[in-house]
Design a protein around this motif. Structure first.
Motif, PDB file in Angstrom:
ATOM      1  N   PHE A 135     -43.520 -10.451 -52.243  1.00 27.09           N
ATOM      2  CA  PHE A 135     -43.721  -9.219 -51.473  1.00 27.09           C
ATOM      3  C   PHE A 135     -43.496  -7.997 -52.353  1.00 27.09           C
ATOM      4  CE2 PHE A 135     -43.420  -6.153 -48.194  1.00 27.09           C
ATOM      5  CZ  PHE A 135     -42.271  -5.415 -48.405  1.00 27.09           C
ATOM      6  N   THR A 136     -42.428  -8.038 -53.149  1.00 33.57           N
ATOM      7  CA  THR A 136     -42.158  -6.902 -54.037  1.00 33.57           C
ATOM      8  C   THR A 136     -43.268  -6.711 -55.043  1.00 33.57           C
ATOM      9  OG1 THR A 136     -39.829  -7.415 -53.842  1.00 33.57           O
ATOM     10  CG2 THR A 136     -40.471  -5.935 -55.603  1.00 33.57           C
ATOM     11  N   LEU A 137     -43.742  -7.812 -55.590  1.00 31.64           N
ATOM     12  CA  LEU A 137     -44.789  -7.714 -56.594  1.00 31.64           C
ATOM     13  C   LEU A 137     -46.055  -7.095 -56.032  1.00 31.64           C
ATOM     14  CD1 LEU A 137     -44.650 -11.014 -58.636  1.00 31.64           C
ATOM     15  CD2 LEU A 137     -44.445  -8.703 -59.508  1.00 31.64           C
ATOM     16  N   LEU A 138     -46.288  -7.345 -54.739  1.00 30.71           N
ATOM     17  CA  LEU A 138     -47.545  -6.886 -54.172  1.00 30.71           C
ATOM     18  C   LEU A 138     -47.505  -5.438 -53.713  1.00 30.71           C
ATOM     19  CD1 LEU A 138     -48.587 -10.033 -52.148  1.00 30.71           C
ATOM     20  CD2 LEU A 138     -49.545  -9.172 -54.267  1.00 30.71           C
ATOM     21  N   GLN A 139     -46.313  -4.822 -53.678  1.00 29.44           N
ATOM     22  CA  GLN A 139     -46.251  -3.430 -53.239  1.00 29.44           C
ATOM     23  C   GLN A 139     -46.910  -2.535 -54.265  1.00 29.44           C
ATOM     24  OE1 GLN A 139     -45.439  -2.470 -50.503  1.00 29.44           O
ATOM     25  NE2 GLN A 139     -43.661  -3.464 -49.655  1.00 29.44           N
ATOM     26  N   SER A 140     -47.510  -1.453 -53.759  1.00 34.01           N
ATOM     27  CA  SER A 140     -48.125  -0.523 -54.705  1.00 34.01           C
ATOM     28  C   SER A 140     -47.138   0.580 -55.052  1.00 34.01           C
ATOM     29  CB  SER A 140     -49.394   0.076 -54.105  1.00 34.01           C
ATOM     30  OG  SER A 140     -49.063   0.714 -52.908  1.00 34.01           O
ATOM     31  N   ARG A 141     -47.412   1.232 -56.123  1.00 26.61           N
ATOM     32  CA  ARG A 141     -46.505   2.206 -56.679  1.00 26.61           C
ATOM     33  C   ARG A 141     -46.442   3.460 -55.815  1.00 26.61           C
ATOM     34  NH1 ARG A 141     -46.304   3.754 -62.790  1.00 26.61           N
ATOM     35  NH2 ARG A 141     -44.997   5.599 -62.644  1.00 26.61           N
ATOM     36  N   THR A 142     -45.246   3.991 -55.615  1.00 25.46           N
ATOM     37  CA  THR A 142     -45.126   5.255 -54.869  1.00 25.46           C
ATOM     38  C   THR A 142     -45.084   6.422 -55.843  1.00 25.46           C
ATOM     39  OG1 THR A 142     -42.735   5.252 -54.940  1.00 25.46           O
ATOM     40  CG2 THR A 142     -43.774   4.135 -53.091  1.00 25.46           C
ATOM     41  N   ARG A 143     -45.139   7.620 -55.300  1.00 19.48           N
ATOM     42  CA  ARG A 143     -45.163   8.793 -56.148  1.00 19.48           C
ATOM     43  C   ARG A 143     -43.774   9.101 -56.686  1.00 19.48           C
ATOM     44  NH1 ARG A 143     -47.028  12.262 -52.604  1.00 19.48           N
ATOM     45  NH2 ARG A 143     -49.062  11.328 -52.514  1.00 19.48           N
ATOM     46  N   ALA A 144     -43.748   9.754 -57.821  1.00 18.01           N
ATOM     47  CA  ALA A 144     -42.462  10.037 -58.461  1.00 18.01           C
ATOM     48  C   ALA A 144     -41.737  11.147 -57.725  1.00 18.01           C
ATOM     49  CB  ALA A 144     -42.688  10.422 -59.914  1.00 18.01           C
ATOM     50  N   ALA A 172     -40.200   7.016 -59.250  1.00 21.63           N
ATOM     51  CA  ALA A 172     -41.259   6.335 -58.501  1.00 21.63           C
ATOM     52  C   ALA A 172     -40.817   4.904 -58.223  1.00 21.63           C
ATOM     53  CB  ALA A 172     -42.557   6.347 -59.296  1.00 21.63           C
ATOM     54  N   GLN A 173     -41.211   4.364 -57.100  1.00 22.55           N
ATOM     55  CA  GLN A 173     -40.799   3.004 -56.750  1.00 22.55           C
ATOM     56  C   GLN A 173     -41.920   2.030 -57.028  1.00 22.55           C
ATOM     57  OE1 GLN A 173     -37.747   2.583 -55.906  1.00 22.55           O
ATOM     58  NE2 GLN A 173     -37.426   4.773 -55.903  1.00 22.55           N
ATOM     59  N   TYR A 174     -41.540   0.756 -57.212  1.00 16.13           N
ATOM     60  CA  TYR A 174     -42.508  -0.340 -57.397  1.00 16.13           C
ATOM     61  C   TYR A 174     -43.409  -0.103 -58.583  1.00 16.13           C
ATOM     62  CZ  TYR A 174     -41.060  -1.782 -52.755  1.00 16.13           C
ATOM     63  OH  TYR A 174     -40.332  -2.178 -51.681  1.00 16.13           O
ATOM     64  N   LYS A 216     -40.703  -3.640 -61.130  1.00 15.14           N
ATOM     65  CA  LYS A 216     -41.047  -4.957 -60.588  1.00 15.14           C
ATOM     66  C   LYS A 216     -40.553  -6.056 -61.521  1.00 15.14           C
ATOM     67  CE  LYS A 216     -45.103  -3.652 -57.953  1.00 15.14           C
ATOM     68  NZ  LYS A 216     -46.554  -3.591 -57.929  1.00 15.14           N
ATOM     69  N   PHE A 259     -39.761 -12.977 -50.933  1.00 17.16           N
ATOM     70  CA  PHE A 259     -39.375 -11.590 -51.161  1.00 17.16           C
ATOM     71  C   PHE A 259     -39.873 -11.104 -52.510  1.00 17.16           C
ATOM     72  CE2 PHE A 259     -37.259  -7.793 -50.591  1.00 17.16           C
ATOM     73  CZ  PHE A 259     -36.426  -7.514 -51.648  1.00 17.16           C
ATOM     74  N   ALA A 260     -39.773 -11.964 -53.521  1.00 17.37           N
ATOM     75  CA  ALA A 260     -40.241 -11.575 -54.842  1.00 17.37           C
ATOM     76  C   ALA A 260     -41.744 -11.304 -54.816  1.00 17.37           C
ATOM     77  CB  ALA A 260     -39.910 -12.664 -55.870  1.00 17.37           C
ATOM     78  N   ILE A 316     -37.968  -9.009 -60.563  1.00 17.38           N
ATOM     79  CA  ILE A 316     -38.342 -10.431 -60.564  1.00 17.38           C
ATOM     80  C   ILE A 316     -37.419 -11.235 -61.455  1.00 17.38           C
ATOM     81  CG2 ILE A 316     -40.218 -12.004 -61.170  1.00 17.38           C
ATOM     82  CD1 ILE A 316     -40.642 -10.285 -58.727  1.00 17.38           C
ATOM     83  N   ASP A 351     -39.361   8.566 -63.382  1.00 16.49           N
ATOM     84  CA  ASP A 351     -39.150   9.748 -62.535  1.00 16.49           C
ATOM     85  C   ASP A 351     -38.910   9.399 -61.088  1.00 16.49           C
ATOM     86  OD1 ASP A 351     -41.583  11.542 -64.408  1.00 16.49           O
ATOM     87  OD2 ASP A 351     -39.406  11.762 -64.432  1.00 16.49           O
TER      88      ASP A 351
END
Lengths: 226, 533
Positions: B55-64, A135-137, A142, B52-53, A146, A133
């Motif tokens: 960094f991406t892995l460590l980001q938390s999920r945003t709302r839908a 949502a990011q990350y 991920k 960068f990879a 990767i 929906d």
């Protein structure tokens, strides 16, 4: 509690009438970034009525492993071609994977299955934008982020690229990573000429009706991108 | 200096011996060496990618997206406050004064309704019922009543299901054949409720991405159908075919400019508008439709069963073959005094609706006795065209008397069986939404097609409350003198554009000319008495 709440609930604007116009003002730039998928209440309702199986499969069992399996099979097949060196083989695997995953996740819009359940609400969105929906990350995103990076690093580790092949590989990788960024969620980069917007599905036609168009609707401001 | 470098050397030696003692460090060192391949630039790029990879892995999920824009983030304290302050609303709000008086003023009919019903309150005997839709007097006809009772004994009352799921009876299919035969189309399909007919036909054919060009004065059911369909809608001025052509041209120009693919395009309008009784020019509309290649969805809810030589509607009145209208919608509740509605068209149009018409698929089919009543009604209309002649005569009589009044304005067509009466403002020349734009309108700037409000909307200055109250007084005055009339009842706050308050007269063929004259004189007197004050 007797004290009055100071919280103001904003009115839920259910706009029954015309959808907002999206005429673009004149711009001299060659490349434009456009927003798609207006996210009006009706689109949100249509999207959330049923679950979208076309985007849910990336979270299913085996959907992550299949990438690795397909890459290995692809590498084996490419290696069987006579006269194949390691450099070309890894480059081809890399490029094919990037091309196919770009086509599948970032080029094709809409949904192939259960199209009528959602009433065309997904017609403007690529598979990447439909996953989870929007949502990011999320874990699936991920992983899909990767994987090309890992593939690229593995390929540079196991071969010794000449500078041309290296640059080809890395630029392909960067090109495919760009649409995965959350800043480009629901944005399209268009090469513009002659004021055409050229969207694939006709959404609300922009009406440059001149004097009768209220000017507040004519220009897109920064507020639209937030 | 040498002491510093010596200590640094010693430190580095100690560090490397410590690292070498970690199991597996040799593998790591070998890996890094072979990756490096003596090319520092490459290694830097790869390290950037790895960073960068990570960094991406460590980001938390945003709302839908779904909850994004419409979700307000409150804190716990604020949530608690809101919960404490909340008082549940009553299930049924107590009526305010206006609503209570409206409810009290509704007349209660004892026994059967008809042209001269008996009321529960004073006056008990009414000399004319000009409020009910009984245009051809089919309500309460003995023949229809007997057939309905027979059918009730045979089939029972309910149909126990949607038409596609054991709800279709032979009488339904017979009615569909009768309607198709009566109108001269290939086939017809029945819906069990008149309101939901048009608001099911539109979303069955118009989807997101299609183009609808609709009249600004269409009724509430059509507005809902358009909203459900999610199509792009453009509005043209009420009953103005020049404005329609302009809007069609602009839509085509815009599509060419965007190089968008061709999608389905529809014109939606009514035969006789329920909002104000105006009638369209059907042959010209069909001509436009063929030239610009649009499909026509025509809502004949008022005009079916009331105009034309035998009541077939606008197609008979203008002598146009009904096959030229792609989807012809009519109401058996209004025209035949039975129940429900229908859509007539070609075989494909009907077959599509049997699967894709929302009300056909999900609502129960109508009771058998209503279907039989409708079939009988069609038979009666076919065999006695004199009913329609009588109705038209009554309409002419009523109009000739009403046109003389100067306290009201009448937006309805002279042949329309429903007559809307608007209060006429003393200042002349103000257009209201019902009137078609006159010749002078073409010199004005055209209205914005994306908005349902016409350009004159800023000049509308009637006060809905005041006019409704005045008209209600007229209604009560007329009722005291024995003529039952009504205001046009609207869902205030629900329609896309608020309709002007009006009195809606529904003429009937059951009254004789003298009775009509007497009744209209009573209405005129009531109007004069109340509005002159």
């Amino acid at each position: 509690m007797n004290r009055p709440t100071s919280i103001k609930l904003p009115a839920l604007g259910i706009d029954v009438g015309a959808k907002p116009l999206r005429t673009r003002g004149r711009s001299g730039s060659i490349v434009k970034v456009e927003q798609v998928g207006e996210g009006s209440i009706e689109e949100v309702l249509d999207r959330s009525a049923y679950s979208n199986i076309n985007a849910d499969w990336v979270n299913a069992k085996g959907a992550w492993l299949i990438h690795v399996v397909l890459i290995c099979i692809g590498k084996l097949i490419i290696d069987t071609v006579p006269g194949m060196t390691q450099q070309i083989s890894w480059t081809l695997v890399n490029l094919f994977y990037l091309a196919l995953s770009y086509l599948m996740f970032h080029w094709v819009t809409g949904i192939p299955f259960h199209n009528d359940l959602h009433g065309g609400a997904y017609d403007d969105l690529t598979l990447w934008e439909q996953i989870d929906d929007g949502a990011q990350y999320t874990p699936a995103k991920k992983w899909l982020f990767i994987l090309p990076i890992t593939l690229f690093l593995a390929s540079t580790h196991y071969t010794n690229y000449n500078p041309w092949l290296f640059s080809v590989n890395i630029s392909a990788l960067v090109l495919v990573l760009i649409p995965k960024l959350p800043q480009l969620h629901r944005r399209r980069v268009r090469l513009v000429h002659d004021d055409l917007s050229g969207m694939a599905t006709p959404t609300t036609p922009g009406f440059p009706s001149g004097a009768s168009t209220p000017s507040s609707l004519r220009d897109i401001t920064e507020a639209h991108f937030r | 200096m040498t002491m510093m470098s010596q200590s640094v050397d010693a430190f580095v030696e100690g560090l490397s011996s410590f690292l070498n003692s970690i199991p597996g460090s040799a593998v790591l060192v070998r890996y890094v060496k072979s990756s490096h391949q003596n090319d520092p630039g490459r290694t830097v790029l790869e390290l950037l990618l790895v960073a960068f990879a990570i960094f991406t892995l460590l980001q938390s999920r945003t709302r839908a997206d779904r909850s994004g824009k419409h979700f307000i983030q409150f804190e716990e304290k604020e949530i608690d406050e809101l919960v404490d302050e909340w008082k549940p609303e009553p299930l049924a709000e107590p009526l305010n004064d206006v609503e209570a008086s409206d409810l009290a003023a509704v007349p209660i009919i004892i026994g059967q309704t008809g042209p001269k019903p008996t009321l529960a309150r004073q006056p008990s005997k009414i000399i004319a019922n000009l409020a009910s839709y009984n245009f051809t007097g089919l309500a309460g006809k003995e023949v229809i009543k007997e057939r309905a009772i027979e059918t009730l004994r045979k089939y029972g009352l309910g149909s126990c299901g949607p038409p596609g799921f054991y709800g279709t009876l032979d009488v339904h299919m017979q009615l569909e054949r009768d309607i198709a035969d009566f109108l001269g189309t290939e086939a017809a399909i029945i819906y069990s409720q008149g309101f939901s007919t048009i608001s099911s036909v539109i979303p069955a054919f118009c989807k997101r991405g299609d183009i609808i060009v609709a009249d600004r004065g269409v009724n509430f059911a059509i507005q809902k159908g358009i909203q459900i369909s999610r199509s792009s809608v453009r509005w043209f001025d009420h009953n103005d075919l020049k404005s329609l052509e302009d809007v069609l041209d602009s839509v085509e120009k815009e599509r060419k400019k965007r190089r968008a693919p061709l999608t389905r395009r529809f014109i939606i309008t009514e035969g006789i508008f329920e909002k104000d009784g105006a009638m369209i020019d059907l042959p010209k509309l069909i001509d436009i439709k063929y030239r610009k290649k649009y499909r026509l969805i025509l809502d004949e809810s008022i005009s079916f069963g009331t105009v034309g030589r035998t009541g077939r509607g606008l197609t008979e009145l203008y002598n146009v073959p009904a096959a030229k209208v792609d989807m012809l919608i009519g109401s058996m509740a209004n025209g035949l005094c039975a129940g429900g509605g229908f859509c007539a068209g070609s075989q494909n149009v009907i077959a599509h609706q049997q699967i894709n018409g929302p009300s056909f698929v999900f609502s129960a089919s109508m009771p058998a006795l209503l279907a039989v009543s409708a079939s009988e009604g069609i038979d009666i209309l076919r065999s006695t065209p004199s009913i329609l002649t009588k109705l038209q005569q009554n309409v002419r009589t009523a109009r000739s008397l009403l046109d003389e009044l100067d306290c009201i304005s009448i937006p309805s067509h002279s042949a329309s069986p429903i007559i809307h009466l608007h209060i006429r403002k003393p200042a002349a020349g103000l257009l209201h939404p019902g009137s078609p734009s006159l010749g002078g309108g073409h010199s004005l700037k055209p209205s914005n097609p994306t908005s349902i409000l016409p350009r004159e909307a800023s000049k509308w200055d009637w006060d809905i409350e005041t006019e409704e109250r005045a008209l209600q007084q007229v209604v009560e005055e007329a009722l005291k003198r024995g003529v039952m009339i009504t205001r046009a009842k609207r869902l205030r706050g629900q329609e896309m554009v608020e309709a002007r308050p009006s009195i809606k007269l529904a003429l009937t063929s059951e009254l004789s000319t003298d009775e009509v004259k007497k009744a209209i004189k009573v209405v005129a007197q009531a109007l004069k008495d109340v509005l002159r004050k």
